[in-house]
Design an enzyme around this catalytic site. Structure first.
Site, PDB file in Angstrom:
ATOM      1  N   LYS A 203      38.657  38.428  34.081  1.00 19.55           N
ATOM      2  CA  LYS A 203      37.406  38.354  34.833  1.00 19.55           C
ATOM      3  C   LYS A 203      36.290  37.993  33.866  1.00 19.55           C
ATOM      4  O   LYS A 203      35.664  38.855  33.240  1.00 19.55           O
ATOM      5  CB  LYS A 203      37.116  39.698  35.508  1.00 19.55           C
ATOM      6  N   SER A 404      37.843  35.026  44.236  1.00 18.40           N
ATOM      7  CA  SER A 404      37.187  36.337  44.243  1.00 18.40           C
ATOM      8  C   SER A 404      36.859  36.742  45.683  1.00 18.40           C
ATOM      9  O   SER A 404      37.754  36.903  46.495  1.00 18.40           O
ATOM     10  CB  SER A 404      35.942  36.323  43.358  1.00 18.40           C
TER      11      SER A 404
END
Length: 623
Positions: A203, A404
């Site tokens: 991430k 996401s």
């Protein structure tokens, strides 16, 4: 007989008032009548003459390529208006025109002009390329001409029967990749500390604020993603142009020598490279179409029909059972999304409205979003879950980016279809809490006070972050990640542990995601529509309707008259329906892209009303 001046004055005022009232009613009735006539005229075809044989469809694509207008006419104008007044180009309209031309016996060939087409990602331009292939399969020629072709425009052009380039033009194929800005040293110098809480090794959204370069994990993930996209791009171009495998990479490697040998003539290089079929000016293309087709003495050119006119000739069926398309394009917010944004509440309301519409039998969610608010994403996902529970099939069509939060909202579907070049995955969560305690120390500013509990002012950007608050947030972020992986596992019929293996915030291409079980199959937007219709047992001749924010009567009438968004804006401003300075608002400021955007986002995080927000966003723009 006595004279009564006030009585006479009163009668005069009453007579004047009656006259004004009659005039007002006459004018209003006249305006209403004109609008009604225009509406009926537009509704029933506006007296359009049928096309004559040997008509060429001219797709002069000017503006930003978008999925569809999400919101009102006002919203789309504000979002798409630019300094030269160019409008939005809706992908469904382009596909409708190409598919119509393939079946239309009066359309003999198609001319595509790409110089002013902007935006769009690989998935969107591949959709247009596939549409061109369908026209060719119908035995019709498609010609593409341009002054210059960048990488995306050329992916469209490569599918044409013939490609012509202006003598002073060039084809610029560069490859994929990016360099990001990193602000750790700069933030240290000004005294800003960025506190990051996240779940997901890959991430990397917040890495620019905590480091001076990418982490090894981010480099690994980016390399795998970009190499996958590049392989797909070069394979598609080489297949479409019938070039030997490896021709594109070889040409780029040899470009300096090739350009020097051609005395700097980039068009000559493109021709020798077999990327184009010829070098022609615009008037030479016009003459070629006149010789091939039919001459139209009225316009002193070849017989033709424009993009807008042709789309207007093919309106969607207004009645009958339908597949409703809900477009989720842009960053996901929690409330009502403005232009270029996906509002959690507003999009959920759209989904609810189509679920409660008895004529809608299935829903396609078209996703083109890098994510955003986890809460906003869940609002949308939940409404889709309820739609399925109500017996209406839901099919997700992934566009350029569905990562996401864009992946989160895709988890309540009967089927998920991605383009091979879709950027997806990035199952991860983070929160950022910037503090400027070192800044205020340098300035000699002190902050102190009384609170009833340690939590009352736990996050104050002018004080160091309380470790207890950091622990609290990390626990909340862990929980959101668990929710993400659990819901994804349920949707993909696997386990959270298996999702975690391909999650951790890592992004994939559509092809890579299919290999890892994150999507059901690879396909197009049209495939998603057909799948939804089949699941709802609608047959082949089904109606498609777009779920949009409510529009005003004036907007609907102007749309029915075939006006573009920019023209609608102009008319509404003149009628006083919109403020005159709307155009300036649409243009925005002159903030420098990149640095200003990154630091502006960081500032916005600090200004949130909530103490923190769980964010499911990938910094994965359209390649």
């Amino acid at each position: 007989m006595s004279f009564k001046p006030f009585s006479s004055l009163g009668r005069g005022v009453k007579a004047l008032w009656r006259g004004l009232d009659a005039t007002r009613r006459f004018v209003l009735n006249l305006i209403f009548l004109v609008i009604l006539i225009a509406f009926v005229w537009a509704l029933f075809g506006g007296g359009l003459k049928p096309l004559a044989p040997k008509t060429a469809l001219v797709l002069d694509l000017k503006g930003e390529l978008v999925e569809a207008r999400a919101g009102s006419v006002r919203d789309s104008v504000v979002a798409g208006l630019s300094g030269n007044g160019r409008r939005l180009v809706r992908l469904p309209d382009v596909l409708k025109a190409l598919d119509g031309a393939a079946k239309d016996s009066n359309v003999s060939e198609v001319l595509v002009l790409l110089d002013e087409l902007d935006g769009g990602g690989l998935a969107s331009v591949r959709e247009i390329g596939a549409g061109i292939e369908r026209v060719k399969a119908a035995g019709k020629r498609v010609v593409v001409w341009g002054g210059n072709f960048d990488q995306k425009r050329y992916l469209i052009a490569a599918h044409a029967s013939e490609i012509y380039l202006h003598p002073m033009g060039m084809v610029l194929i560069e490859g994929f990749g990016r360099h990001r800005n990193y602000y750790r040293d700069a933030l240290d110098k000004v005294g800003v500390t960025v506190n990051l809480m996240k779940v997901g090794t890959y991430k990397s959204f917040a890495e620019p604020f905590i480091g001076n370069g990418p982490s090894p994990a981010a480099q690994e993930a980016d390399a795998f993603l970009y190499n996958g996209l590049w392989t797909a791009y070069t394979d598609e171009v080489e297949k479409a142009r019938k070039l030997p495998a490896g021709s594109i990479a070889k040409g780029i490697d040899e470009l300096p020598q090739r350009l020097q040998a051609a005395n700097g003539n980039a068009a000559r290089v493109a021709l020798d490279w077999k990327l184009i079929d010829g070098v022609k000016t615009r008037d030479e293309v016009r003459d070629m179409f006149i010789k091939r087709g039919a001459y139209d003495d009225r316009i002193k050119s070849f017989r033709q029909v424009s993009f807008g006119d042709y789309v207007a000739r093919h309106p969607e069926k207004p009645f009958g059972d339908a597949v409703a398309v809900v477009v989720a394009a842009g960053d996901i917010t929690e409330g009502t999304g403005g232009p270029g944004m996906v509002g959690g509440i507003s999009t959920a309301n759209l989904i609810r409205s189509v679920r409660e519409d008895s004529s809608v039998k299935a829903v396609v969610l078209r996703v083109n979003s890098p994510g955003g608010s986890a809460y906003g994403s869940e609002l949308i996902r939940r409404e889709l879950e309820l739609t399925r529970a109500a017996g209406k099939p839901v099919v997700v069509s992934m566009g350029d980016v569905a990562a996401s939060g864009g992946y989160w909202i895709s988890m309540a579907a009967d089927e998920v279809i991605a383009d091979p070049s879709t950027v997806t995955g990035s199952i991860g969560v983070f929160a950022i809490l910037p503090t400027a305690d070192k800044v205020v120390d340098k300035l000699g500013i002190h902050t102190a006070g009384v609170t009833t509990t340690w939590l009352a002012d736990a996050y104050n950007p002018l004080r160091p972050l309380d470790p207890r608050f950091g622990q609290l947030i990390q626990s909340a972020i862990n929980h959101v990640y668990d929710e993400f992986t659990t819901k994804a596992a349920l949707a993909r019929k696997t386990t959270p542990a298996k999702i975690d293996e391909v999650g951790q915030g890592r992004v994939w291409t559509g092809t890579q995601a299919k290999e890892r079980g994150l999507v059901d199959r690879l396909g197009s937007y049209g495939d998603a529509l057909r799948s939804a219709a089949k699941r709802a047992k609608l047959g082949d001749d089904f109606r498609v309707t777009y779920a949009e924010q409510p529009t005003t009567l004036a907007e609907r009438v102007l749309e029915r008259m075939g006006l573009s968004d920019a023209q609608i804006l102009n008319v509404q401003v003149k009628l006083g329906l919109l403020p005159v300075d709307l155009g300036a608002a649409a243009l925005g400021g002159n903030a420098t892209a990149g640095i200003a955007r990154d630091l502006g986002w960081l500032s916005a995080v600090a200004d949130r009303k909530q103490p923190f927000a769980a964010v499911t966003h990938c910094l994965c723009g359209v390649p």
